[in-house]
Scaffold this motif. Structure first.
Motif, PDB file in Angstrom:
ATOM      1  N   ILE A   1      36.171  39.254  35.609  1.00 17.25           N
ATOM      2  CA  ILE A   1      37.235  39.441  36.690  1.00 17.25           C
ATOM      3  C   ILE A   1      38.579  39.962  35.952  1.00 17.25           C
ATOM      4  CG2 ILE A   1      39.223  38.047  37.774  1.00 17.25           C
ATOM      5  CD1 ILE A   1      37.102  36.560  39.215  1.00 17.25           C
ATOM      6  N   ALA A   2      38.703  39.486  34.450  1.00 20.04           N
ATOM      7  CA  ALA A   2      39.654  40.022  33.737  1.00 20.04           C
ATOM      8  C   ALA A   2      39.459  41.472  33.263  1.00 20.04           C
ATOM      9  CB  ALA A   2      39.758  39.047  32.507  1.00 20.04           C
ATOM     10  N   PHE A   3      38.206  41.545  32.649  1.00 18.09           N
ATOM     11  CA  PHE A   3      37.505  42.641  32.054  1.00 18.09           C
ATOM     12  C   PHE A   3      37.740  43.767  33.298  1.00 18.09           C
ATOM     13  CE2 PHE A   3      33.496  45.152  31.738  1.00 18.09           C
ATOM     14  CZ  PHE A   3      34.067  45.960  30.560  1.00 18.09           C
ATOM     15  N   LEU A   4      37.263  43.752  34.471  1.00 16.50           N
ATOM     16  CA  LEU A   4      37.241  44.747  35.415  1.00 16.50           C
ATOM     17  C   LEU A   4      38.212  44.787  36.379  1.00 16.50           C
ATOM     18  CD1 LEU A   4      33.400  44.177  36.483  1.00 16.50           C
ATOM     19  CD2 LEU A   4      34.262  46.044  35.272  1.00 16.50           C
ATOM     20  N   ALA A   5      39.535  44.007  36.099  1.00 25.99           N
ATOM     21  CA  ALA A   5      40.698  44.124  36.569  1.00 25.99           C
ATOM     22  C   ALA A   5      40.524  43.903  38.245  1.00 25.99           C
ATOM     23  CB  ALA A   5      41.229  45.338  36.469  1.00 25.99           C
ATOM     24  N   LEU A   6      39.518  42.894  38.531  1.00 23.28           N
ATOM     25  CA  LEU A   6      39.413  42.690  39.839  1.00 23.28           C
ATOM     26  C   LEU A   6      40.551  41.614  40.349  1.00 23.28           C
ATOM     27  CD1 LEU A   6      35.792  41.493  39.379  1.00 23.28           C
ATOM     28  CD2 LEU A   6      36.522  43.534  40.494  1.00 23.28           C
ATOM     29  N   PRO A   7      40.859  41.792  41.915  1.00 24.37           N
ATOM     30  CA  PRO A   7      41.936  40.880  42.337  1.00 24.37           C
ATOM     31  C   PRO A   7      41.527  39.457  42.437  1.00 24.37           C
ATOM     32  CG  PRO A   7      40.937  42.552  43.956  1.00 24.37           C
ATOM     33  CD  PRO A   7      40.164  42.560  42.693  1.00 24.37           C
ATOM     34  N   LYS A   8      42.406  38.566  42.951  1.00 24.45           N
ATOM     35  CA  LYS A   8      42.169  37.152  42.523  1.00 24.45           C
ATOM     36  C   LYS A   8      40.963  36.686  43.313  1.00 24.45           C
ATOM     37  CE  LYS A   8      46.637  35.637  42.449  1.00 24.45           C
ATOM     38  NZ  LYS A   8      47.795  35.523  43.142  1.00 24.45           N
ATOM     39  N   PRO A   9      40.354  35.831  42.578  1.00 26.68           N
ATOM     40  CA  PRO A   9      38.779  35.225  43.036  1.00 26.68           C
ATOM     41  C   PRO A   9      38.688  34.986  44.243  1.00 26.68           C
ATOM     42  CG  PRO A   9      39.455  34.234  41.418  1.00 26.68           C
ATOM     43  CD  PRO A   9      40.625  35.159  41.361  1.00 26.68           C
ATOM     44  N   ASP A  10      39.805  34.580  45.243  1.00 26.38           N
ATOM     45  CA  ASP A  10      39.520  34.143  46.421  1.00 26.38           C
ATOM     46  C   ASP A  10      39.787  34.990  47.326  1.00 26.38           C
ATOM     47  OD1 ASP A  10      39.097  31.292  45.592  1.00 26.38           O
ATOM     48  OD2 ASP A  10      41.490  31.168  45.263  1.00 26.38           O
ATOM     49  N   ARG A  11      40.046  36.244  46.911  1.00 27.16           N
ATOM     50  CA  ARG A  11      40.053  37.509  48.144  1.00 27.16           C
ATOM     51  C   ARG A  11      38.817  37.712  48.633  1.00 27.16           C
ATOM     52  NH1 ARG A  11      43.921  41.672  47.042  1.00 27.16           N
ATOM     53  NH2 ARG A  11      42.815  42.715  48.603  1.00 27.16           N
ATOM     54  N   ARG A  12      38.606  38.051  49.836  1.00 29.53           N
ATOM     55  CA  ARG A  12      37.399  38.215  50.870  1.00 29.53           C
ATOM     56  C   ARG A  12      37.088  39.464  50.468  1.00 29.53           C
ATOM     57  NH1 ARG A  12      36.349  35.167  56.270  1.00 29.53           N
ATOM     58  NH2 ARG A  12      35.235  37.184  56.606  1.00 29.53           N
ATOM     59  N   ILE A  13      35.697  39.633  50.195  1.00 31.24           N
ATOM     60  CA  ILE A  13      35.267  41.078  50.036  1.00 31.24           C
ATOM     61  C   ILE A  13      35.693  41.982  51.156  1.00 31.24           C
ATOM     62  CG2 ILE A  13      33.050  42.369  49.894  1.00 31.24           C
ATOM     63  CD1 ILE A  13      33.384  40.458  47.419  1.00 31.24           C
ATOM     64  N   ASP A  14      35.586  41.712  52.262  1.00 23.15           N
ATOM     65  CA  ASP A  14      36.038  42.765  53.406  1.00 23.15           C
ATOM     66  C   ASP A  14      37.313  42.999  53.427  1.00 23.15           C
ATOM     67  OD1 ASP A  14      36.692  40.302  54.421  1.00 23.15           O
ATOM     68  OD2 ASP A  14      35.270  40.345  55.960  1.00 23.15           O
ATOM     69  N   SER A  15      38.260  42.336  52.456  1.00 20.86           N
ATOM     70  CA  SER A  15      39.623  42.715  52.565  1.00 20.86           C
ATOM     71  C   SER A  15      39.833  43.828  51.416  1.00 20.86           C
ATOM     72  CB  SER A  15      40.565  41.458  52.478  1.00 20.86           C
ATOM     73  OG  SER A  15      40.419  40.862  51.099  1.00 20.86           O
ATOM     74  N   LEU A  16      38.996  44.002  50.458  1.00 23.77           N
ATOM     75  CA  LEU A  16      39.032  44.766  49.358  1.00 23.77           C
ATOM     76  C   LEU A  16      38.907  46.163  49.533  1.00 23.77           C
ATOM     77  CD1 LEU A  16      36.979  42.802  46.888  1.00 23.77           C
ATOM     78  CD2 LEU A  16      39.422  42.449  47.314  1.00 23.77           C
ATOM     79  N   SER A  17      39.452  47.079  48.804  1.00 20.09           N
ATOM     80  CA  SER A  17      39.356  48.590  48.822  1.00 20.09           C
ATOM     81  C   SER A  17      37.985  49.075  48.473  1.00 20.09           C
ATOM     82  CB  SER A  17      40.358  49.305  47.998  1.00 20.09           C
ATOM     83  OG  SER A  17      40.065  48.979  46.660  1.00 20.09           O
TER      84      SER A  17
END
Ligand SMILES: Nc1ncnc2c1ncn2[C@@H]1O[C@H](COP(=O)(O)OP(=O)(O)OP(=O)(O)O)[C@@H](O)[C@H]1O
Length: 663
Positions: free
Chosen positions: A176-192
């Motif tokens: 999550i840190a390495f790939l600069a992912l959003p917060k882990p609780d974010r749902r997949i269908d809300s991601l770009s």
């Protein structure tokens, strides 16, 4: 860093500083690695460190898709060799077949002909480890569960691969840190789209697989992150245990790979290390080489030369067994376009001419030219090098010594090389093949261990999938209601419609036995042979019928009226009691078999049943037989006569225990 990581564990973990720690290897901080665009990471290994096994081998791959417009040949005599512990970059223009070959490597698609070997075995076999925890695949299309959060997706795949929760958590934190992912609780269908791709990349990495197959992982990624991704891949393979196959459209980033495979029109035009390619083509940019080889390929097409490609050992690989189609789908550029491109890349006409020097020999092999970029044919073959085993096998065919069959075919067909022994091969070739088989077979386990692993893997998968399905169901209340209530209501409807006896069926009665039968029907009692018997036997029979509560009886004055009501679909049939039915029944009871024929005919009830619905027709017919049986039985008992004497000469056991087929 934990002690476990320092000492090496079964499940490698990512450390807090972003370094990856495979079993037994101390991680190195990624920040110490130079950026690829400033100072390319030096990944070259010394010869002694060079891996000996081929992680992935593709030979003579042929694949076509059938579409409405016709047949689209996507892979065409394609060969690829990926050594263990290296990064292999597959470059090529859009639609040249990169995704197709990767799909074949992970077993999602199958070749029409040719061979793919992962770890010496065909995908789908246990020995290949594909599919399974040894491979991490990032497809080009996002295939994530939209209802899940990032954390749940990673946990799901972690469970699937039998990882402990703590290892999943640790690797997840790193990714999550390495790939600069959003917060882990974010749902997949809300991601770009880009964020989803990075989650997909994290999924491929979460279980630290031995073979990473990445289909354009750096598309739409910030240049800095792209740089760290490459640094990370370089670090992974530096242990010699992880192999990476990657496709990318950013040609220059492929410099950091050990091998570049350049694809065009479903074939491999070149396969070698970036350094060698640059040296041999006297180029500073990989882009130049790509352009040059593409132009070379167009020249080859012009000359209608052989469709051969090159293997890692540099020898040309002629078409061996396949009835290959013509390269009709390749786009030809005009002379003008070609010259302007040449000028743009500072290529002289002389050089251009020389790229067209590849010619076909009579036996179908390709003569030496600068398109064959890594010709090691003069090198002495090393029996311990499996890479050269394949080379030798193909060289033999190329020389035309043994006909046109692929010498490795019998081995490949069995799905695992260690099963193979081919007495027709030269002893050197057979020895080397056995050596190759031995190298792979060290990973074979006993049947008991295989079974144990298989059960464990299956359990992990079932557990992960059940958990996933429950989460998805709980997040989709409508789906949950649908899944629970639809089958329940179906069962209720079926039970109501089929499971019960019909009720309240309208049925006509024409009773000529008594006048005005509706009002005058008196149900008799006592023995019908005695003098003091009063009442009508037809009324007695109707009384028995009513007890079953199936028919709703309706009196008609004439049979014509009853027939009409059936035709009008008002009634399901009708019955007719003849005139003097009671009289005839009494005489029949008194005289038995000595009764006059007129008496016998006069004591019969006529039934006519509607046959539009066979189910109801059969139910009614059964009802009449059953009622008549009860009726005669009771009447006989009233008179002290054995009921068998008055019953129909049939023995239908309606009320006794049912009997079933055994099977
Ligand atoms: N299922 C399919 N049915 C028909 N044609 C297909 C199918 N999948 C791929 N193709 C075609 O096969 C060719 C190769 O597709 P593939 O996805 O392997 O290319 P690619 O090199 O990965 O392209 P890109 O770099 O754009 O992802 C394309 O022309 C594509 O249209």
């Amino acid at each position: 860093m934990s002690d476990a990581t320092k000492m090496g564990t079964d499940n490698p973990t990512y450390e807090d500083d972003g370094a990856f720690a495979p079993p037994g290897i101390l991680p190195v901080s990624s920040s110490k690695l130079p950026g690829w665009d400033r100072d390319f990471v030096q990944i070259g290994m010394s010869e002694s460190e060079a891996p000996k096994k081929n992680a992935v081998v593709v030979r003579s791959a042929y694949k076509q898709y059938k579409t409405r417009q016709g047949t689209n040949v996507v892979l065409h005599n394609f060969n690829m060799t990926v050594k263990e512990g290296t990064i292999y970059s597959l470059l090529g223009s859009s639609g040249c077949g990169k995704t197709t070959i990767l799909s074949c490597c992970v077993g999602v698609k199958a070749l029409d002909s040719g061979h793919v070997l992962i770890n010496g075995a065909e995908p789908g076999t246990r020995a290949s480890g594909v599919p399974g925890k040894h491979v991490g695949y990032m497809p080009q299309d996002i295939a994530l569960y939209g209802e899940f959060s990032i954390r749940e997706v990673l946990q799901y795949y972690g469970r699937m691969y039998g990882m402990s929760s703590s290892t999943v958590a640790k690797n997840m934190d790193f990714l999550i840190a390495f790939l600069a992912l959003p917060k882990p609780d974010r749902r997949i269908d809300s991601l770009s789209g880009g964020q989803k791709r990075r989650v997909s990349f994290a999924v491929a990495l979460i279980h630290s697989p031995k073979l990473l197959i990445l289909d354009e992982p750096t598309v739409g990624v910030d240049p800095l992150l792209r740089q760290s991704i490459w640094n990370h891949l370089v670090k992974l393979v530096s242990t010699g245990k992880t192999t990476v196959i990657i496709t990318t459209h950013y040609i220059e980033e492929a410099r950091q790979s050990h091998t570049i495979g350049l694809m065009r029109g479903g074939r491999l035009l070149a396969e070698d290390s970036p350094e060698l390619l640059l040296k041999q083509h006297n180029a500073t940019l990989l882009e130049d080489i790509v352009l040059k080889l593409c132009l070379q390929d167009n020249c080859d097409e012009d000359n209608e030369s052989s469709s051969d490609s090159t293997t890692t050992d540099g020898s040309s690989v002629p078409t061996i067994t396949l009835p290959l189609p013509k390269k009709s789908r390749w786009k030809k550029i005009s002379e003008k376009e070609r010259h302007s491109a040449m000028n743009a890349f500072n290529l002289s006409p002389e050089k251009e001419g020389s790229t067209c020097s590849s010619t076909s020999n009579n036996d179908g092999s390709v003569a030496q030219s600068d398109v064959v970029i890594n010709n090691n044919s003069t090198e002495k073959l090393d029996p311990t090098c499996p890479e050269q085993v394949v080379g030798l096998a193909y060289t033999k065919v190329e020389n035309g010594a043994e006909g046109k069959a692929d010498p490795l075919q019998p081995c490949f067909d069995r799905g695992y090389l260690s099963d193979c022994s081919d007495s027709n091969d030269s002893s050197a070739s057979a020895a080397m093949r056995r050596k190759l088989a031995l190298e792979y077979s060290h990973e074979e386990n006993s049947m008991k261990t295989n079974l144990k692993n298989s059960v464990k893997d299956s359990f992990n998968r079932i557990y992960a999938m059940s958990h996933k399905n429950i989460v998805i169901l709980l997040r989709n209340i409508l789906l949950l209601l649908f899944m629970v209530f639809v089958p329940a209501s179906q069962i209720v409807v079926i039970c109501l419609a089929i499971g019960q006896d019909p009720r309240g069926l309208h049925f006509g009665v024409v009773n000529k036995d008594i006048a005005n039968s509706l009002n005058n029907c008196v149900v008799p009692s006592g023995c019908l042979t005695t003098d003091n018997f009063t009442g009508s036997v037809s009324c007695l029979f109707l009384d028995y019928l009513k007890k079953h509560d199936i028919l709703d009886l309706k009196i008609y004055e004439s049979e014509a009226d009853a027939v009409e009501s059936v035709k009008q679909a008002t009634d399901w049939g009708y019955m007719v009691f003849p005139e003097n039915y009671t009289l005839h029944m009494r005489e029949r009871a008194i005289f038995g078999i000595h009764a006059e024929p007129a008496v016998i005919y006069g004591s019969r009830i006529k039934f006519r049943l509607d046959q539009s619905n066979l189910q109801i027709y059969r139910e009614n017919a059964k009802l009449f037989f059953k009622t008549f049986h009860e009726f005669t039985k009771n009447v006989s008992e009233e008179c002290g006569v054995d009921p068998v004497q008055t019953d129909l000469p049939l023995y239908v056991r309606y009320n006794e225990p049912k009997i079933w087929h055994n099977s």
